[in-house]
Design a protein around this motif. Structure first.
Motif, short mmCIF file in Angstrom:
data_model
loop_
_atom_site.label_atom_id
_atom_site.label_comp_id
_atom_site.label_asym_id
_atom_site.label_seq_id
_atom_site.Cartn_x
_atom_site.Cartn_y
_atom_site.Cartn_z
N ALA A 65 0.86 -1.18 0.00
CA ALA A 65 0.00 0.00 0.00
C ALA A 65 0.90 1.23 0.00
CB ALA A 65 -0.95 -0.01 1.21
N THR A 66 0.35 2.35 0.40
CA THR A 66 1.11 3.59 0.33
C THR A 66 2.17 3.70 1.42
OG1 THR A 66 -0.67 4.59 1.64
CG2 THR A 66 -0.76 4.88 -0.75
N ARG A 67 2.03 2.91 2.48
CA ARG A 67 2.99 2.95 3.59
C ARG A 67 3.40 1.52 3.93
NH1 ARG A 67 0.82 5.42 9.02
NH2 ARG A 67 0.72 3.27 9.77
N ILE A 68 4.68 1.22 3.76
CA ILE A 68 5.18 -0.12 4.04
C ILE A 68 6.29 -0.05 5.07
CG2 ILE A 68 4.49 -1.14 1.84
CD1 ILE A 68 7.22 -0.62 0.76
N GLU A 69 6.57 -1.18 5.68
CA GLU A 69 7.51 -1.25 6.79
C GLU A 69 8.94 -1.46 6.28
OE1 GLU A 69 6.34 -0.71 9.93
OE2 GLU A 69 4.48 -0.35 8.82
N GLU A 70 9.84 -0.58 6.72
CA GLU A 70 11.22 -0.63 6.26
C GLU A 70 11.90 -1.95 6.62
OE1 GLU A 70 12.91 1.39 4.40
OE2 GLU A 70 11.42 2.99 4.21
N GLU A 71 11.65 -2.44 7.82
CA GLU A 71 12.33 -3.67 8.25
C GLU A 71 11.96 -4.84 7.35
OE1 GLU A 71 12.91 -6.51 12.21
OE2 GLU A 71 11.79 -4.63 12.35
N GLY A 72 10.68 -4.95 7.03
CA GLY A 72 10.24 -6.04 6.18
C GLY A 72 10.82 -5.95 4.78
N THR A 73 10.88 -4.76 4.21
CA THR A 73 11.44 -4.62 2.87
C THR A 73 12.94 -4.87 2.87
OG1 THR A 73 11.63 -2.21 3.18
CG2 THR A 73 9.64 -3.02 2.11
N ARG A 74 13.61 -4.51 3.97
CA ARG A 74 15.05 -4.81 4.05
C ARG A 74 15.29 -6.31 4.09
NH1 ARG A 74 15.42 -0.26 7.57
NH2 ARG A 74 15.23 -1.64 9.39
N GLU A 75 14.42 -7.05 4.77
CA GLU A 75 14.57 -8.50 4.82
C GLU A 75 14.47 -9.10 3.41
OE1 GLU A 75 11.62 -9.93 7.47
OE2 GLU A 75 12.63 -9.18 9.28
N ILE A 76 13.52 -8.62 2.63
CA ILE A 76 13.36 -9.12 1.27
C ILE A 76 14.59 -8.78 0.43
CG2 ILE A 76 12.01 -8.90 -0.86
CD1 ILE A 76 9.57 -8.35 0.94
N GLY A 77 15.01 -7.52 0.50
CA GLY A 77 16.19 -7.12 -0.26
C GLY A 77 17.43 -7.89 0.15
N GLY A 78 17.55 -8.17 1.46
CA GLY A 78 18.69 -8.94 1.94
C GLY A 78 18.71 -10.34 1.37
N PHE A 79 17.52 -10.98 1.31
CA PHE A 79 17.47 -12.33 0.73
C PHE A 79 17.81 -12.29 -0.75
CE2 PHE A 79 14.97 -15.39 -1.75
CZ PHE A 79 15.59 -16.56 -1.33
N MET A 80 17.27 -11.33 -1.48
CA MET A 80 17.50 -11.27 -2.92
C MET A 80 18.97 -11.03 -3.25
SD MET A 80 14.11 -9.23 -4.24
CE MET A 80 14.62 -9.32 -5.96
N ALA A 81 19.68 -10.35 -2.35
CA ALA A 81 21.09 -10.04 -2.59
C ALA A 81 22.04 -11.02 -1.93
CB ALA A 81 21.39 -8.62 -2.09
N SER A 82 21.50 -12.08 -1.32
CA SER A 82 22.31 -12.95 -0.46
C SER A 82 23.12 -14.00 -1.20
CB SER A 82 21.40 -13.66 0.56
OG SER A 82 20.48 -14.52 -0.11
N ALA A 83 22.89 -14.16 -2.49
CA ALA A 83 23.64 -15.18 -3.25
C ALA A 83 24.20 -14.59 -4.53
CB ALA A 83 22.75 -16.38 -3.54
N PRO A 84 25.08 -13.61 -4.45
CA PRO A 84 25.60 -12.98 -5.67
C PRO A 84 26.38 -13.93 -6.55
CG PRO A 84 26.88 -12.31 -3.75
CD PRO A 84 25.68 -13.04 -3.24
N ASN A 85 26.91 -15.00 -5.98
CA ASN A 85 27.67 -15.98 -6.76
C ASN A 85 26.85 -17.21 -7.11
OD1 ASN A 85 30.07 -14.40 -6.65
ND2 ASN A 85 30.35 -15.10 -4.52
N GLY A 86 25.55 -17.16 -6.89
CA GLY A 86 24.68 -18.25 -7.25
C GLY A 86 24.79 -19.45 -6.33
N PHE A 87 24.30 -20.59 -6.84
CA PHE A 87 24.24 -21.83 -6.06
C PHE A 87 24.88 -22.96 -6.85
CE2 PHE A 87 20.50 -19.25 -5.09
CZ PHE A 87 20.62 -19.10 -3.71
N ALA A 88 25.42 -23.92 -6.13
CA ALA A 88 26.03 -25.07 -6.79
C ALA A 88 24.99 -26.00 -7.39
CB ALA A 88 26.90 -25.83 -5.79
N SER A 89 23.76 -25.98 -6.87
CA SER A 89 22.71 -26.89 -7.33
C SER A 89 21.34 -26.31 -6.99
CB SER A 89 22.86 -28.26 -6.66
OG SER A 89 22.61 -28.13 -5.26
N PRO A 90 20.28 -26.79 -7.64
CA PRO A 90 18.93 -26.37 -7.25
C PRO A 90 18.62 -26.72 -5.80
CG PRO A 90 18.89 -27.40 -9.41
CD PRO A 90 20.27 -27.62 -8.86
N GLU A 91 19.17 -27.81 -5.31
CA GLU A 91 18.93 -28.20 -3.92
C GLU A 91 19.49 -27.15 -2.96
OE1 GLU A 91 20.05 -30.22 -6.29
OE2 GLU A 91 18.19 -31.41 -6.48
N GLU A 92 20.64 -26.60 -3.30
CA GLU A 92 21.22 -25.55 -2.45
C GLU A 92 20.35 -24.30 -2.47
OE1 GLU A 92 25.21 -22.88 -2.71
OE2 GLU A 92 25.56 -25.07 -2.69
#
Length: 283
Positions: A124-151
């Motif tokens: 909505a028009t007002r979202i929580e910074e902590e929650g959005t940081r958690e999402i961004g942190g996950f999305m940026a957490s594997a810059p070198n990718g994964f060895a397998s789909p299982e990983e």
């Protein structure tokens, strides 16, 4: 399910379409880092009810084109979707989650093109910074990718512990790309993350002004366990848009359609039944 392509604002937008071509179009826009497959069985349920359901990969996501200039501003996403709407036979209802929801909000508040309704999913028009940081942190957490789909599946399971880890990880390949380095990387353009991490956040007044301009039937679907959209944030939106309806989906986190698909469908299709025209008779 038919694979479809549209010309966006300088990129090709890929989607899936199902349901009668004469049915009311319902356009599903996923969140950042997701794909057009993020809606569970909502797409087929829409088709079963007689709607023309179209789910898109936003630019830089899934099979859609990557921005040649690396620009992933919200206005660019909105311009792509406006181009898609222009090709439809009737004004659609927009169903947008997170990034897709903010994109839909901008479009619905400033026609043309016209839309028939708006469903915002946990944004909505007002979202929580902590929650959005958690999402961004996950999305940026594997810059070198994964060895397998299982990983990769292990990483998702750690991020979403409330969801059972799938025994078969083949479905995860829709969200991964095997690159020349021999490792599996998330499907999105790496440039998509740069604005999210480095650029200033959009001025909240942009979304508040858009909300005040809304004329179309509007539904806000909030995940009851969301750390991105609080109950206070949802109430603030309803205060800006007095005609808006608001539903909390108990047990769902930010990815409402994935966490509680049946309850999500109940809320959305009840809304469409009230405001989106009659469903086609089945059987």
């Amino acid at each position: 399910m038919e694979r479809v392509e549209f010309e966006g604002a300088g990129v090709t937008i890929v989607g899936d379409a199902v349901g009668p071509e004469g049915g009311l179009p319902v356009l599903f826009l996923h969140g950042g880092g997701q794909t057009r497959q993020s809606w569970g069985n909502a797409i087929r349920e829409a088709a079963r009810r007689g709607y023309r359901a179209i789910t898109l990969d936003l630019r830089g996501h899934g099979e859609s084109g990557w921005a040649p200039d690396g620009v992933y501003a919200l206005t660019a996403f909105a311009d792509d979707v406006r181009q898609v709407i222009e090709t439809l036979t009737a004004p659609p209802v927009l169903v947008g989650a997170s990034l897709g929801g903010l994109t839909a909000l901008l479009i619905a508040s400033a026609p043309p093109p016209d839309v028939a309704g708006l469903v915002l999913v946990d944004v909505a028009t007002r979202i929580e910074e902590e929650g959005t940081r958690e999402i961004g942190g996950f999305m940026a957490s594997a810059p070198n990718g994964f060895a397998s789909p299982e990983e990769a599946a292990d990483a998702v399971s750690a991020y979403l512990p409330h969801r059972p880890r799938p025994k078969d990880t083949s479905g995860l390949m829709r969200n991964l790309r095997l690159r020349e380095d021999g490792r599996y990387h998330w499907h999105w353009d790496p440039a998509f993350m740069r604005p999210s991490l480095d650029a200033p956040r959009p001025d909240p007044r942009l979304f508040e002004d858009a909300a005040r301009r809304l004329k179309v039937p509007t539904l806000l679907v909030r995940g009851g366990r969301s750390r991105v959209l609080s109950r206070e944030g949802a109430q603030a939106f309803v205060d800006l848009v007095p005609h808006a309806e608001w539903v909390d989906v108990a047990g769902a986190d930010h990815m409402v359609a994935g966490d509680a698909n049946d309850s999500f469908n109940d809320a959305v299709f009840a809304f469409l039944g009230r405001h989106g025209g009659k469903e086609r008779e089945n059987g």
